[in-house]
Design an enzyme around this catalytic site. Structure first.
Site, PDB file in Angstrom:
ATOM      1  CE  LYS A   1      20.793  83.516  36.396  1.00 36.72           C
ATOM      2  NZ  LYS A   1      19.320  83.324  36.502  1.00 36.72           N
TER       3      LYS A   1
ATOM      4  CD  GLU B   1      21.525  91.151  21.361  1.00 41.27           C
ATOM      5  OE1 GLU B   1      20.952  91.857  20.958  1.00 41.27           O
ATOM      6  OE2 GLU B   1      22.613  90.692  20.418  1.00 41.27           O
TER       7      GLU B   1
ATOM      8  CB  CYS C   1      13.868  89.920  21.937  1.00 39.87           C
ATOM      9  SG  CYS C   1      14.981  88.939  21.320  1.00 39.87           S
TER      10      CYS C   1
ATOM     11  CD  GLU D   1      10.089  93.249  25.125  1.00 40.99           C
ATOM     12  OE1 GLU D   1      10.316  93.086  26.410  1.00 40.99           O
ATOM     13  OE2 GLU D   1      10.305  92.641  24.240  1.00 40.99           O
TER      14      GLU D   1
HETATM   15  P1  NAD Z   1      14.929  89.462  33.037  1.00 39.72           P
HETATM   16  O1  NAD Z   1      15.793  90.584  32.837  1.00 39.72           O
HETATM   17  O2  NAD Z   1      14.092  89.083  34.003  1.00 39.72           O
HETATM   18  O3  NAD Z   1      15.975  87.887  33.160  1.00 39.72           O
HETATM   19  C1  NAD Z   1      16.872  87.540  32.347  1.00 39.72           C
HETATM   20  C2  NAD Z   1      18.109  86.903  33.222  1.00 39.72           C
HETATM   21  O4  NAD Z   1      18.623  87.689  33.993  1.00 39.72           O
HETATM   22  C3  NAD Z   1      17.388  85.693  33.916  1.00 39.72           C
HETATM   23  O5  NAD Z   1      18.488  84.765  33.807  1.00 39.72           O
HETATM   24  C4  NAD Z   1      17.613  86.219  35.353  1.00 39.72           C
HETATM   25  O6  NAD Z   1      17.815  85.371  36.510  1.00 39.72           O
HETATM   26  C5  NAD Z   1      18.821  87.248  35.434  1.00 39.72           C
HETATM   27  N1  NAD Z   1      18.773  88.349  36.307  1.00 39.72           N
HETATM   28  C6  NAD Z   1      17.765  89.151  36.756  1.00 39.72           C
HETATM   29  N2  NAD Z   1      18.032  89.760  37.681  1.00 39.72           N
HETATM   30  C7  NAD Z   1      19.346  89.797  37.763  1.00 39.72           C
HETATM   31  C8  NAD Z   1      20.345  90.647  38.113  1.00 39.72           C
HETATM   32  N3  NAD Z   1      19.910  91.568  38.996  1.00 39.72           N
HETATM   33  N4  NAD Z   1      21.651  90.369  37.968  1.00 39.72           N
HETATM   34  C9  NAD Z   1      22.064  89.215  37.075  1.00 39.72           C
HETATM   35  N5  NAD Z   1      21.290  88.758  36.499  1.00 39.72           N
HETATM   36  C10 NAD Z   1      19.727  88.846  36.817  1.00 39.72           C
HETATM   37  O7  NAD Z   1      14.124  88.685  31.514  1.00 39.72           O
HETATM   38  P2  NAD Z   1      13.295  87.856  31.362  1.00 39.72           P
HETATM   39  O8  NAD Z   1      12.067  88.019  31.942  1.00 39.72           O
HETATM   40  O9  NAD Z   1      13.912  86.194  31.739  1.00 39.72           O
HETATM   41  O10 NAD Z   1      13.260  87.749  29.661  1.00 39.72           O
HETATM   42  C11 NAD Z   1      12.182  88.585  28.892  1.00 39.72           C
HETATM   43  C12 NAD Z   1      13.070  89.966  28.362  1.00 39.72           C
HETATM   44  O11 NAD Z   1      14.200  89.346  27.774  1.00 39.72           O
HETATM   45  C13 NAD Z   1      12.110  90.691  27.426  1.00 39.72           C
HETATM   46  O12 NAD Z   1      12.238  91.925  27.671  1.00 39.72           O
HETATM   47  C14 NAD Z   1      12.769  90.213  26.187  1.00 39.72           C
HETATM   48  O13 NAD Z   1      12.773  91.216  25.210  1.00 39.72           O
HETATM   49  C15 NAD Z   1      14.344  90.182  26.668  1.00 39.72           C
HETATM   50  N6  NAD Z   1      14.950  89.235  25.540  1.00 39.72           N
HETATM   51  C16 NAD Z   1      15.960  89.896  24.781  1.00 39.72           C
HETATM   52  C17 NAD Z   1      16.280  88.846  23.746  1.00 39.72           C
HETATM   53  C18 NAD Z   1      17.351  89.614  22.787  1.00 39.72           C
HETATM   54  O14 NAD Z   1      18.170  88.837  22.142  1.00 39.72           O
HETATM   55  N7  NAD Z   1      17.277  90.902  22.521  1.00 39.72           N
HETATM   56  C19 NAD Z   1      16.205  87.672  23.707  1.00 39.72           C
HETATM   57  C20 NAD Z   1      15.234  87.203  24.501  1.00 39.72           C
HETATM   58  C21 NAD Z   1      14.703  87.861  25.386  1.00 39.72           C
END
Ligand code: NAD
Length: 484
Positions: A177, A252, A286, A386
């Site tokens: 996704k 992650e 991240c 963050e």
């Molecule tokens: P997010 O949690 O809003 O979204 C991430 C993904 O989850 C998107 O594809 C979104 O559509 C999906 N999603 C949202 N709600 C959902 C649900 N209820 N069920 C299933 N899927 C759902 O995060 P973001 O704003 O896209 O990314 C930023 C965050 O991600 C930051 O906190 C960052 O630190 C973290 N991040 C972590 C890593 C890592 O490897 N540790 C890498 C990149 C980003």
């Protein structure tokens, strides 16, 4: 300005398809203008993708292959990305707001995952366990079946490759996704799978809203394993969905990672690490170095040098400056940029001293100035939460004990850094940092080969390295009684 195709589809069961939930407009963060439309999957599309992946798994086509053959297919996906790097990097640059040179690095990074895990496919071996005369016993490792992977927008291509490559190498069929804000470049992963000859249903790539497509994917009863990369809040709801179906899940999540700097550190190396640590991808990383904890004796010099470096970074649209290291790009959206700017205003109210930046640029696009705050104390929000933007907080310490306490003083624990010429001090401190990876004298040292993942609210499970292979297999033991 190069043309980006106006409309992008999803890839389900080996075919390109529209989404049942209509379309979403994808912006170019560097201009704020509409870039293209992406078909949005609904729950029905997700179901078709999972059913296709399950069918692919159950035919046994992926597991019947000799692992070297599967590994070659995985590697061929990376080769496809590299062969098409010019066009893929351009799409990524336009949809994610990153400089073209950063987008090229991301395509190369994604290809590297396919190279590394393609190589690992044939090295994953079981073992035999001695049970004495009359028995023969061995373990083998079997793929879970259907791996569901939910990807964030900051590194859409690289993060998808990071989970897809080991999942395929170990024989799983996958449903990915993609993120709503930057879904376009992921289409090239589907094209790579087609090019590599992967069987129908082995790779499904779809975009949909998190609360709709994302939630129906992670809650689907035919999904056998989940990888999620994103925010803590979403991670909690995904882990809950995984628990309801009793399937394993890798999380992650975010970070608030700190580097500790002693007076004997090589300050040139430190300044370069800060450049990459907090301003690469406009800080939307991240594992960003969002806190710098500096010894009193070298504090003023460090602040002056990192501030000079921050002032020297040019900020602007990604396509304008293609040369390596030339500029910092936009943030992904107006909302993310405004949130980061609001956190900077709050930091000032709480008494932090703005040294550089802190404001959005007065031009189209979602740009925030490279920003440094000094005089930050551990209780301030800017030291705990963050930001996910190009904002560095500088804190001071006197005794080693205090530095470790500050570094470990947040809910997160993704990575940490230690800058000193004293190896003993570096090792002792690294052992005490509550983080999944510690960089000594170079932020982002390591690579695809080195395991990566969080302590605390940064999540659980490890991606990258050989550790990641264990996320995608389950152990089967066969105990044989030898008839005499
Ligand atoms: P997010 O949690 O809003 O979204 C991430 C993904 O989850 C998107 O594809 C979104 O559509 C999906 N999603 C949202 N709600 C959902 C649900 N209820 N069920 C299933 N899927 C759902 O995060 P973001 O704003 O896209 O990314 C930023 C965050 O991600 C930051 O906190 C960052 O630190 C973290 N991040 C972590 C890593 C890592 O490897 N540790 C890498 C990149 C980003």
């Amino acid at each position: 300005m190069p043309e980006v195709k106006a409309y992008w589809q999803n890839y389900i069961d080996g075919a390109w398809t529209d989404g049942g939930a209509g379309r979403i407009v994808v912006d170019d963060p560097a201009t704020g203008e509409n870039l293209a439309e992406q078909g949005l999957a609904d729950a029905g599309d997700v179901n078709r993708a999972v059913v296709a992946a399950r069918a692919c798994h159950e035919t046994g086509v992926l597991t019947a292959m000799r692992p070297v053959e599967r590994g070659r297919m995985v590697q061929a996906m990376g080769d496809y990305l590299l062969a098409n790097i010019d066009i893929i990097a351009e799409v990524l640059c336009r949809e994610a707001g990153k400089p073209l040179w950063e987008a090229r690095l991301e395509v190369e990074g994604a290809a590297r995952y396919f190279e590394y895990y393609g190589n690992q496919a044939e090295t994953f071996e079981g073992r035999s366990i001695p049970l004495g005369e009359g028995y023969y016993d061995f373990t083998s490792y079997e793929p879970y079946g259907v791996s569901a992977q939910v990807i964030p927008w900051n590194y859409p291509l690289e993060m998808a490759a990071r989970s897809l490559a080991p999942a395929l190498a170990t024989g799983n069929a996958c449903v990915v996704k993609t993120p709503e804000l930057a879904p376009l470049s992921s289409a090239y992963i589907a094209k790579a799978a087609e090019h590599a000859g992967l069987p129908r249903g082995a790779v499904n790539i779809l975009c949909g809203l998190g609360r709709e497509a994302g939630a129906s994917l992670v809650g689907h009863r035919d999904v056998s394993q989940i990888v999620f990369i994103g925010s803590v809040t979403t991670g909690i709801s995904i882990a809950s969905a995984a628990a309801r179906n009793v399937v394993p899940c890798v999380l992650e999540l975010g970070g608030k990672s700190a580097a500790i700097v002693w007076p004997d550190a090589d300050l040139d190396a430190l300044v370069s690490s800060v450049r990459w640590g907090i301003f690469f991808n406009a800080g939307q990383v991240c594992s960003a170095m969002s806190r710098l904890i500096v010894h009193d004796d070298v504090h003023d010099e460090v602040v002056e040098r990192v501030a000079d470096m921050a002032r020297s970074i040019s900020v602007g649209p990604g396509l304008d400056r293609p040369d390596f290291g030339a500029n910092m790009g936009a943030m992904i959206s107006a909302a993310q940029r405004d949130r980061a700017e609001a956190m900077c205003r709050e930091a000032k109210r709480q008494g932090a001293r703005p040294v550089v930046g802190g404001r959005k640029l007065n031009q189209p696009g979602y740009f925030l100035e490279p920003t440094i705050f000094d005089g930050v104390t551990p209780d301030m929000n800017i030291a705990r939460d963050e930001i996910f933007g190009p904002v560095l907080s500088v804190l001071k310490f006197g005794e080693d004990e205090e530095a470790v306490r500050i570094a470990n003083g947040t809910d997160y624990g993704l990575v940490g850094g230690v800058f000193t010429a004293d190896v003993t001090r570096a090792m002792k401190t690294a052992a005490r940092l509550r983080a999944g990876q510690v960089f000594v004298n170079e932020w982002f040292a390591g690579g695809v080969e080195t395991p990566f993942g969080g302590y605390g609210k940064s999540g659980y499970g490890r991606e990258k390295g050989r550790e990641a292979l264990w996320n995608y297999v389950q152990t089967k033991n066969i105990a044989i009684s030898l008839q005499s």
